[in-house]
Design a protein around this motif. Sequence first.
Motif, PDB file in Angstrom:
ATOM      1  N   LYS A 313       0.836  -1.208   0.000  1.00 14.08           N
ATOM      2  CA  LYS A 313       0.000   0.000   0.000  1.00 14.08           C
ATOM      3  C   LYS A 313       0.867   1.253   0.000  1.00 14.08           C
ATOM      4  N   LYS A 314       1.937   1.241   0.809  1.00 10.20           N
ATOM      5  CA  LYS A 314       2.860   2.375   0.831  1.00 10.20           C
ATOM      6  C   LYS A 314       3.489   2.602  -0.539  1.00 10.20           C
ATOM      7  N   LEU A 315       3.779   1.498  -1.246  1.00  7.77           N
ATOM      8  CA  LEU A 315       4.395   1.568  -2.568  1.00  7.77           C
ATOM      9  C   LEU A 315       3.384   1.921  -3.656  1.00  7.77           C
ATOM     10  N   ASN A 316       2.129   2.109  -3.248  1.00  6.91           N
ATOM     11  CA  ASN A 316       1.051   2.406  -4.190  1.00  6.91           C
ATOM     12  C   ASN A 316       0.810   1.249  -5.155  1.00  6.91           C
ATOM     13  N   ILE A 317       1.118   0.039  -4.708  1.00  2.39           N
ATOM     14  CA  ILE A 317       0.863  -1.178  -5.485  1.00  2.39           C
ATOM     15  C   ILE A 317      -0.448  -1.776  -4.994  1.00  2.39           C
ATOM     16  N   ARG A 318      -1.409  -1.886  -5.905  1.00  2.00           N
ATOM     17  CA  ARG A 318      -2.744  -2.335  -5.516  1.00  2.00           C
ATOM     18  C   ARG A 318      -2.853  -3.856  -5.626  1.00  2.00           C
ATOM     19  N   VAL A 319      -3.458  -4.477  -4.617  1.00  2.00           N
ATOM     20  CA  VAL A 319      -3.700  -5.921  -4.634  1.00  2.00           C
ATOM     21  C   VAL A 319      -5.044  -6.165  -5.316  1.00  2.00           C
ATOM     22  N   ILE A 320      -5.007  -6.812  -6.487  1.00  2.00           N
ATOM     23  CA  ILE A 320      -6.240  -7.091  -7.235  1.00  2.00           C
ATOM     24  C   ILE A 320      -6.912  -8.350  -6.704  1.00  2.00           C
ATOM     25  N   VAL A 321      -6.107  -9.401  -6.551  1.00  2.00           N
ATOM     26  CA  VAL A 321      -6.628 -10.691  -6.069  1.00  2.00           C
ATOM     27  C   VAL A 321      -5.708 -11.191  -4.968  1.00  2.00           C
ATOM     28  N   LYS A 322      -6.321 -11.671  -3.882  1.00  2.00           N
ATOM     29  CA  LYS A 322      -5.548 -12.214  -2.772  1.00  2.00           C
ATOM     30  C   LYS A 322      -5.937 -13.675  -2.570  1.00  2.00           C
ATOM     31  N   ASN A 323      -5.000 -14.577  -2.840  1.00  2.00           N
ATOM     32  CA  ASN A 323      -5.210 -16.000  -2.605  1.00  2.00           C
ATOM     33  C   ASN A 323      -4.405 -16.435  -1.383  1.00  2.00           C
ATOM     34  N   LYS A 324      -4.438 -17.727  -1.102  1.00  2.00           N
ATOM     35  CA  LYS A 324      -3.761 -18.229   0.098  1.00  2.00           C
ATOM     36  C   LYS A 324      -2.257 -17.985   0.020  1.00  2.00           C
ATOM     37  N   ASN A 325      -1.652 -18.331  -1.132  1.00  2.00           N
ATOM     38  CA  ASN A 325      -0.200 -18.203  -1.264  1.00  2.00           C
ATOM     39  C   ASN A 325       0.220 -17.253  -2.380  1.00  2.00           C
ATOM     40  N   GLN A 326      -0.735 -16.527  -2.947  1.00  2.00           N
ATOM     41  CA  GLN A 326      -0.415 -15.656  -4.073  1.00  2.00           C
ATOM     42  C   GLN A 326      -1.146 -14.324  -3.965  1.00  2.00           C
ATOM     43  N   LEU A 327      -0.489 -13.285  -4.491  1.00  2.00           N
ATOM     44  CA  LEU A 327      -1.123 -11.982  -4.624  1.00  2.00           C
ATOM     45  C   LEU A 327      -0.983 -11.535  -6.077  1.00  2.00           C
ATOM     46  N   ILE A 328      -2.083 -11.103  -6.675  1.00  2.00           N
ATOM     47  CA  ILE A 328      -2.022 -10.530  -8.018  1.00  2.00           C
ATOM     48  C   ILE A 328      -2.027  -9.019  -7.853  1.00  2.00           C
ATOM     49  N   LEU A 329      -0.969  -8.372  -8.355  1.00  2.00           N
ATOM     50  CA  LEU A 329      -0.725  -6.966  -8.062  1.00  2.00           C
ATOM     51  C   LEU A 329      -0.850  -6.095  -9.305  1.00  2.00           C
ATOM     52  N   SER A 330      -1.301  -4.863  -9.110  1.00  2.00           N
ATOM     53  CA  SER A 330      -1.360  -3.855 -10.164  1.00  2.00           C
ATOM     54  C   SER A 330      -0.276  -2.823  -9.875  1.00  2.00           C
ATOM     55  N   ILE A 331       0.635  -2.627 -10.830  1.00  2.00           N
ATOM     56  CA  ILE A 331       1.829  -1.801 -10.620  1.00  2.00           C
ATOM     57  C   ILE A 331       1.552  -0.358 -11.041  1.00  2.00           C
ATOM     58  N   PRO A 332       1.929   0.627 -10.228  1.00  2.00           N
ATOM     59  CA  PRO A 332       1.702   2.031 -10.592  1.00  2.00           C
ATOM     60  C   PRO A 332       2.543   2.434 -11.806  1.00  2.00           C
ATOM     61  N   ASP A 333       2.007   3.389 -12.597  1.00  2.00           N
ATOM     62  CA  ASP A 333       2.663   3.782 -13.845  1.00  2.00           C
ATOM     63  C   ASP A 333       4.005   4.464 -13.620  1.00  2.00           C
ATOM     64  N   ASN A 334       4.204   5.069 -12.438  1.00  2.00           N
ATOM     65  CA  ASN A 334       5.445   5.810 -12.224  1.00  2.00           C
ATOM     66  C   ASN A 334       6.622   4.917 -11.834  1.00  2.00           C
ATOM     67  N   ARG A 335       6.399   3.624 -11.609  1.00  2.00           N
ATOM     68  CA  ARG A 335       7.487   2.722 -11.254  1.00  2.00           C
ATOM     69  C   ARG A 335       7.846   1.844 -12.463  1.00  2.00           C
ATOM     70  N   LEU A 336       8.598   2.427 -13.389  1.00  2.00           N
ATOM     71  CA  LEU A 336       8.997   1.719 -14.605  1.00  2.00           C
ATOM     72  C   LEU A 336       9.967   0.586 -14.313  1.00  2.00           C
ATOM     73  N   ASP A 337      10.596   0.609 -13.129  1.00  2.00           N
ATOM     74  CA  ASP A 337      11.599  -0.398 -12.795  1.00  2.00           C
ATOM     75  C   ASP A 337      10.998  -1.697 -12.286  1.00  2.00           C
ATOM     76  N   LEU A 338       9.698  -1.703 -11.958  1.00  2.00           N
ATOM     77  CA  LEU A 338       9.075  -2.919 -11.418  1.00  2.00           C
ATOM     78  C   LEU A 338       8.473  -3.727 -12.561  1.00  2.00           C
ATOM     79  N   THR A 339       9.169  -4.783 -12.970  1.00  2.00           N
ATOM     80  CA  THR A 339       8.736  -5.574 -14.130  1.00  2.00           C
ATOM     81  C   THR A 339       8.541  -7.055 -13.822  1.00  2.00           C
ATOM     82  N   SER A 340       8.970  -7.517 -12.647  1.00  2.00           N
ATOM     83  CA  SER A 340       8.854  -8.947 -12.324  1.00  2.00           C
ATOM     84  C   SER A 340       8.606  -9.130 -10.835  1.00  2.00           C
ATOM     85  N   ASP A 341       8.283 -10.355 -10.449  1.00  2.00           N
ATOM     86  CA  ASP A 341       8.013 -10.631  -9.041  1.00  2.00           C
ATOM     87  C   ASP A 341       9.252 -10.422  -8.176  1.00  2.00           C
ATOM     88  N   VAL A 342      10.453 -10.642  -8.755  1.00  2.00           N
ATOM     89  CA  VAL A 342      11.692 -10.444  -7.996  1.00  2.00           C
ATOM     90  C   VAL A 342      11.865  -8.970  -7.645  1.00  2.00           C
TER      91      VAL A 342
END
Length: 666
Positions: A313-342
């Motif tokens: 939330k602080k990173l402005n990354i929105r959680v679209i779907v929350k499963n038991k062991n997985q999170l599907i995330l929506s990445i903000p447009d201003n963070r061009l460096d975030l391209t993978s789960d790593v």
Amino acid sequence: MKFRLIDLEEFLSTSKINWKKIINELNKKSFETNLFKDYLEVEILPNRFADAGNIRGLAKEISLITGIKFKDIKFKINEKNYPSPVKLKVITKNCPYYFGRAIFNIKNKKSPVWLVNFLKFYGINSINFITDLSNYVMIQFGAPIHIFDLDKIQNKTIIVRQAKSNEKFISLKEKEYLLTPEDIVIADQEKILALAGIQGSNLAKVDLTTKNIFIEAAVFDNFSIYKTSRRLNLITEASYRFERKVIPENSLLALNYLTFLIKKELGGEINKLIYSTQQKLAPQKRKIILDLDKLYQYYGSEIKVNLVLSILKKLNIRVIVKNKNQLILSIPDNRLDLTSDVDIIEEIIRIIGYDKLPVFYPQQFNYPQKNNLMSFKEKIRDLLIQIGFQEIISYSFIDENDLNNLRSIFHFQPVEIINPNSNLYKFYRPYIFPNLFKAVAKNLSLYNWLETKNFKLFEIGKTAYYQNDKITETHHLSLVITDDDLKTAFIHIKGVLSKLFEFLGIDNVYFNNQIKDNFDLMSEILINKNKIGWLLSPNSKLLDYYDIKQPLISAEISLDQLFNYQKVKKKFITIPQFPAVFRDLSLVVPFYLKKEDIEKEIKNTSIDLLEKINVLDIYYLNDQEKSITFHLIFRHKNRTLKDEEVNEIMEKIVKRLKDKFNVTVR
């Protein structure tokens, strides 16, 4: 990069700021930072420059890691509803976003002291109020903006296109540059107005008499800007930012804020925004799947899910779907460096703090596996050093002239470097020997110091080229011998190669001579009819190019192929108890007949008793024939051979060679 404390404080909602504490957090979680009396010096990482390489962006980063509330700029502009008089044409794929706005009836003037001081701190000279405000906004938002004098634009038409070949660009300093079709320009129907993303032209610059302006805020292809800037040696504040990418939303925001400031300080009538976007301004959000187990594995222990969600939330990354062991995330447009789960995992861990990572000591030692190819190269390296060669390590790059010298033997697409340090290192080498030629020339120039002109050099290294649209990397061995006499050098290198193949237990090595450009001798090195390398003797033209004043011969071999042909298991035999019988056989054969073919027939005729066969000499009698003398060694394992037995074998050998090759015994 330097940032004034007073500028950062405008975006931080707090009356008392402990900058020492902030510096500590920045150093631990973001960037290497130093605090001076009234400013910070921050080493912004290249992948974070787009979002954090500006005052507003760095203030956001400080807010994220310290919890200080971020206070954004608030403003409002009132634009006229009628269409803009400016016509926009974007006819290049290297400008995905272009925003522009015309403002009329401005009263330009010199900049106030506060603005002059601001720009002076950030290394920019004051020009006039309009231009200085554009630079002020660039430092604030990280988005370069260019302003044209609208009355100097032919028919009020803006064209964004690729430059024409040898088209001329006149810079702000009246310097002329010749462009290529790789360069992007902003033009009207008659002239170039700006070199896109780098610098404006003197033909449409804003001055104190300017009344009507057109503001450009765009996003250009970063690789194209980099190549143009480096080729022309024209590096500016704008090009520096475009090379590191610009966030489209920041460009639009910067344009609107600059419009607000101009209206506030200089008046004017604001026209409607015009734009061209090859991609949606707010494209479908990038989605990344975060596996929590993978996060825990990287971190070293389990992290509470609520803490993970709080950081996202602080990173402005929105959680679209929350499963038991997985999170599907929506990445903000201003963070061009975030391209993978790593990337997301790294962000979470750095916000928690690297100093809080759990420490675990290894429970057992994991020994590295043996690299057989590396051992193979070491074995060859030791052999060559033992027989008098010196190893060199050269750059893995060559220039265009080196590449052209290889054209006769090299038929693959070379690997061109996107950002070479210079034109001398423009291509990754497909062969090593050009660099060995340069090493020979360098050492020959040091003759008075080295007191020798004869060198035996080798290098083991990687080569690369495109094959089927993919880069193929191979390991090569390259040898070079230079001597006062070419024949001596040739005999020497043939002996070295024979020793090498014998050392590796490789038989059936052949040399297939050819004639190629730039080489007096070029021979393919074949094993079982498969080419593994070349034997090369450069002609006088090529020697002159590399400034080599004496004969030279070189060999280049693919170690990947040689590795597959080596015989790992060595066969040990006892010392012979019975004497050998020697015979020499001199033959006159057709000039095209290979000695290897004759050797093969001799071995097949006397396979049980022939122990070894050597070639004593080869010389050409005329254009049709040559003479070859073989030295044959016969031996029986269990008894002494009689001369009559050997003579009988020799007769069989001669008859077989006459029948098959029509040879004559001398």
